[in-house]
Scaffold this active site. Structure first.
Site, short mmCIF file in Angstrom:
data_model
loop_
_atom_site.label_atom_id
_atom_site.label_comp_id
_atom_site.label_asym_id
_atom_site.label_seq_id
_atom_site.Cartn_x
_atom_site.Cartn_y
_atom_site.Cartn_z
CD GLU A 1 44.92 39.71 45.04
OE1 GLU A 1 44.24 40.57 46.50
OE2 GLU A 1 45.14 38.94 45.46
CG HIS B 1 48.55 43.09 46.21
ND1 HIS B 1 48.31 42.18 45.48
CD2 HIS B 1 49.09 42.27 47.07
CE1 HIS B 1 47.70 40.62 45.85
NE2 HIS B 1 48.63 40.90 46.90
CG ASN C 1 47.47 41.90 51.60
OD1 ASN C 1 46.43 41.97 52.25
ND2 ASN C 1 47.38 41.39 50.26
CB SER D 1 50.60 30.09 48.06
OG SER D 1 49.56 30.06 47.23
CE LYS E 1 45.91 38.97 49.03
NZ LYS E 1 45.69 37.31 48.36
CD GLU F 1 52.26 39.20 47.72
OE1 GLU F 1 52.13 38.94 48.86
OE2 GLU F 1 52.16 40.22 46.62
N GLY G 1 47.37 32.96 46.36
CA GLY G 1 46.18 31.84 46.70
C GLY G 1 45.61 30.70 45.39
P1 PGA Z 1 48.68 34.45 49.59
O1 PGA Z 1 48.24 35.80 49.40
O2 PGA Z 1 48.95 34.16 50.76
O3 PGA Z 1 47.11 33.99 49.84
O4 PGA Z 1 49.40 33.85 47.97
C1 PGA Z 1 49.76 36.72 49.54
C2 PGA Z 1 49.74 38.21 49.02
O5 PGA Z 1 48.62 38.07 47.78
O6 PGA Z 1 50.11 38.88 49.31
#
Ligand code: PGA
Length: 254
Positions: free
Chosen positions: A100, A98, A12, A216, A14, A170, A176
């Site tokens: 976000e 997601h 992803n 992460s 983003k 997640e 993140g």
């Molecule tokens: P990250 O993001 O690996 O940077 O923690 C995962 C995601 O949001 O799908």
């Protein structure tokens, strides 16, 4: 049953990379990927890079994915992208729900349900994200929180549909942040999700449904996470923006 649930690693990206950077990253990834006969790789770049991704992955086993879509097929929704548009590009997967999108763009379980329906209705496959925020984990109500997300956005689907989709667990506190769920925490929740599918549908369906972990994931923790019985791979954010680290993560799954 693990032989049925082929391990999958999804990237992803983003809202990162210029087109030029994305082309370079994709070239590096394609050059370094191992044999994918025993695992799946899915890449979700920003919308604007999807035609480039489609061209570069032509004739390769790498799958293409969008990070979001609108729930309607077309209409007066300035700035939005429909699943039919993605379909016309040949895109195969769409990330839906997601955290976000849920937190920053106020997507509710109800809207996410409509998006899941739209994606499936156009013949694409949703990667449905769920997961709890930190305060919910701390109050030890994370199971019920995730169960509600599943019930309100997914469990209206028929059994033969549910087993085709991907679920990505997640935990928001791990996205993140550099804090990864421990392999035990991931396994526990994945097993819980699988159990909920078995209760709503049946054991066979629950054993077929693929559940990815996200939050992460890095080259040095991927192998242990992916070795958990109910963890069928990962959705990778930050570490997918570096070809070498993404390839290392794919190697842990293949
Ligand atoms: P990250 O993001 O690996 O940077 O923690 C995962 C995601 O949001 O799908």
């Amino acid at each position: 049953m693990d032989n049925i649930r082929t391990k999958t690693v999804a990237a992803n990206w983003k809202m990162n990379t210029s087109l030029e950077e994305a082309e370079k990253l994709m070239d590096q990834i394609l050059t370094g990927l191992p044999d994918l006969s025993k695992c799946n790789v899915i890449i979700a770049p920003p919308f604007t890079h999807l035609p480039m991704l489609k061209m570069k992955t032509k004739g390769t086993p790498v799958h293409t994915c969008a990070q979001n879509c609108h729930q309607e097929i077309s209409g007066a929704f300035t700035g939005e992208v429909s699943v039919e548009m993605l379909k016309s590009l040949g895109i195969e997967y769409v990330i839906v729900g997601h955290s976000e999108r849920r937190q920053l763009f106020h997507e509710t379980n109800e809207v996410i349900k409509l998006k899941v329906n739209a994606v499936l209705g156009s013949g694409l496959i949703p990667i449905f994200c769920c997961g709890e925020p930190l305060d919910i984990r701390q109050s030890e109500t994370h199971n019920i929180y995730v169960r509600t997300q599943l019930e309100e956005s997914l469990f209206h689907l028929d059994a033969e549909v549910i087993e085709k989709i991907y679920i990505a667990y997640e935990p928001i506190w791990a996205i993140g942040t550099g804090v990864t769920a421990s392999p035990e925490q991931a396994q526990e929740m994945h097993n819980y999700i699988r159990d909920q599918i078995a209760v709503r549908y049946d054991k066979v369906v629950s054993e077929l449904t693929r559940i990815l972990y996200g939050g992460s994931i890095k080259a040095d923790n991927a192998r242990l996470l992916f070795s958990q019985e109910d963890v069928d791979g990962g959705l990778v954010g930050g570490a997918s923006l570096n070809a070498a680290s993404f390839i290392d993560i794919v190697n842990s799954a293949c």
